[in-house]
Enzyme design. Structure first.
Site, short mmCIF file in Angstrom:
data_model
loop_
_atom_site.label_atom_id
_atom_site.label_comp_id
_atom_site.label_asym_id
_atom_site.label_seq_id
_atom_site.Cartn_x
_atom_site.Cartn_y
_atom_site.Cartn_z
CB SER A 38 -0.95 -0.06 1.19
OG SER A 38 -2.03 0.80 1.04
CG ASP A 55 -6.10 -2.86 -4.01
OD1 ASP A 55 -6.73 -2.09 -3.26
OD2 ASP A 55 -4.97 -3.29 -3.74
CG HIS A 63 -5.42 -2.83 0.13
ND1 HIS A 63 -4.86 -2.28 -1.00
CD2 HIS A 63 -4.81 -2.21 1.18
CE1 HIS A 63 -3.97 -1.37 -0.64
NE2 HIS A 63 -3.92 -1.32 0.67
#
Length: 521
Positions: free
Chosen positions: A238, A463, A491
């Protein structure tokens, strides 16, 4: 992430959460090169000559430090240490800050091949917790042969955490309407943000003005040297991909095997990042409702459109009248966080179903639990870390740009076109840095990482938090970027049940085998 994502979960975050009431452990994490080409020598097992050479003489003491590892208080199978770095790299003789480290030593020490530095994202998520959970986050192939090393980035976790408001004030801050309907609500949001950033300066020390991604990337190179590695081996998820890409631009010659999973488009504007996330979360919400409808007898309705409309109506109802949630009231702000949190991992969609069903029956407790988990709020009202504050402090120092109220109102139709259910919330997040008077000491560089070894950039097609298009873009921007794609929901890609993804990443980290650019799993 962009500063615009600070108001909403759009701020990419990695969450390791436990739903105690449900007895469910919930782990949420809020890449043309030729196939088979080696990325260089294997990671080192002992300090290499030159590993501690500093970029400038003023930094010699930092690069030459030795880490004093000792058993961690919470688990003596883990080792903890503190890394000392300058608060301001333009003034290395000034104040210093201690960076909290945690290591899970390789469980097969005779086969150890080096250190794997990891970052879970956020920004603001504590990396020590990520490393402590390595047995869940990573597969045995990695933690058997690598020391998994996590660090709390400056200003987060146990690394001189920034503090902006009291716990009670943070409760109120997170509960306000994320899409203000009236002039009074707009002014309330502006005032809350101004008070928040004033509090950051009042309640924190001088480090709060030095928590940029660039400065944390410089800390990572000091960490590399202290670990005795001539090259950094890194796994970032991320926001951790932005951090890794920034490191690669600043230190291309010391880039080893880099995996950037759930990639952030580091070239996109704040507005475009926020718009991309609005579309990403809409896509995920549609997938959730579609799964409910396909299962038959969906409580939301008999079509995806009907289900989305039911959720939108529910949010309007909570906006008009908060729901009881134990001793608290579930506001529309809390409800929004509660809805988006399970969208990070498709395996936990059932939690959203249970929470919405309860809420439709008048009980907002389950949605409040999910919102609390997102914010790291404990049942006693305290917060287990400062991620909900650090995300603002870091994002807004990285990029203070945003939009005026008038500009936001003009943008709402554009956001609602890509996200009819959540678009207005994302549009209003463009106000997120109002009141921040800090200025970064070093401008963020354009990222190309010329001369770096192959960097594996990983994207997931559905995602919600880091849309797949961002991975495509980052892989193109990085001179040595290699794109690896996972077709799926949720994710990030690694350890999400896709053997092709997992084995490809592990072959790269363990053997240096670089997949063909554009490999899809």
């Amino acid at each position: 992430m962009s500063t615009t994502t600070t108001r909403v979960v759009a701020a990419v975050v990695a969450l390791a959460m436990v739903l105690a009431g449900l007895g469910v452990a919930l782990t949420l994490f809020f890449g043309g090169d030729d196939s088979g080409r080696s990325s260089g020598p294997a990671p080192t097992t002992t300090p290499e000559p030159g590993a501690t050479e500093a970029p400038s003489p003023e930094l010699d003491a930092f690069y030459g430090q030795e880490l004093d590892w000792s058993p961690c208080e919470r688990d003596d199978d883990l080792e903890c240490a503190t890394l000392t770095v300058p608060v301001d790299y333009t003034d290395p003789g000034g104040d210093t800050v201690g960076i909290a480290l945690l290591k899970l030593p390789a469980t097969r020490p005779s086969e150890r091949i080096g250190s794997l530095v990891v970052n879970p994202g956020g920004p603001g998520a504590p990396g020590t917790s990520y490393a402590a959970a390595a047995g869940v986050v990573f597969r045995p192939a990695l933690y058997q042969r690598y020391d998994i090393v996590g660090f709390d980035p400056r200003g987060t976790g146990s690394s001189d955490p920034v503090d902006c408001v009291s716990d009670e004030e943070l409760d109120a801050f997170l509960s306000i309407d994320p899409a203000p309907d009236t002039t009074a609500e707009v002014e309330e949001a502006r005032a809350d943000l101004e008070d928040f950033f004033a509090g950051c300066l009042e309640r924190s020390d001088g480090l709060v003005e030095h928590v940029t991604t660039v400065e944390t990337a410089r800390d990572m190179d000091v960490l590399r040297a202290a670990l005795g590695e001539s090259e950094l081996t890194y796994f970032g998820a991320s926001y951790g991909t932005k951090l890794g890409a920034t490191y690669a631009e600043l230190f291309p010659d010391t880039v080893g095997r880099f995996v950037l999973d759930g990639a952030v488009d580091v070239s996109a504007s704040s507005r475009d990042l926020t718009l991309g996330q609005a579309e990403g979360f809409q896509r995920a919400l549609e997938a959730y409702v579609g799964d409910c409808v396909d299962g038959g007898g969906c409580f939301l309705g008999d079509s995806v459109d009907a289900g989305l409309e039911r959720i939108a109506t529910f949010l309007d109802e909570v906006d008009a009248e908060p729901l009881p949630a134990g001793e608290r009231d579930l506001t529309v702000g809390n409800a929004f966080y509660g809805i988006i949190t399970p969208l990070y991992v498709s395996d936990y969609w059932f939690l959203l179903t249970q929470a919405l069903q309860d809420a439709f029956d008048g009980d907002g407790s389950a949605l409040m639990d999910l919102a609390d988990l997102y914010a790291s709020r404990d049942p006693d009202g305290s917060y287990s870390d400062n991620s909900a504050e650090a995300i603002y402090a870091i994002n807004c120092l990285d990029d203070p740009s945003g939009a005026s109220v008038e500009e936001i109102r003009e943008q709402i139709p554009v956001f609602e076109e890509v996200s009819p259910t959540l678009g207005e919330v994302f549009a209003w997040s463009l106000i997120g840095c109002v009141g921040d008077t800090r200025t970064a000491v070093e401008e963020a560089p354009e990222i190309r990482a010329e001369g770096a070894a192959p960097i594996l950039v990983v994207g997931t097609t559905r995602d919600p938090a880091t849309p797949y298009e961002w991975a495509e873009s980052l892989a193109d921007q990085l001179a040595s970027g290699v794109l690896l794609s996972r077709d799926g929901d949720g994710h990030t890609a690694y350890n999400s049940g896709n053997e092709c993804i997992d084995s490809t990443i592990e072959d790269y980290l363990l053997e240096g085998t670089v997949p063909a650019d554009g490999t899809s799993c």
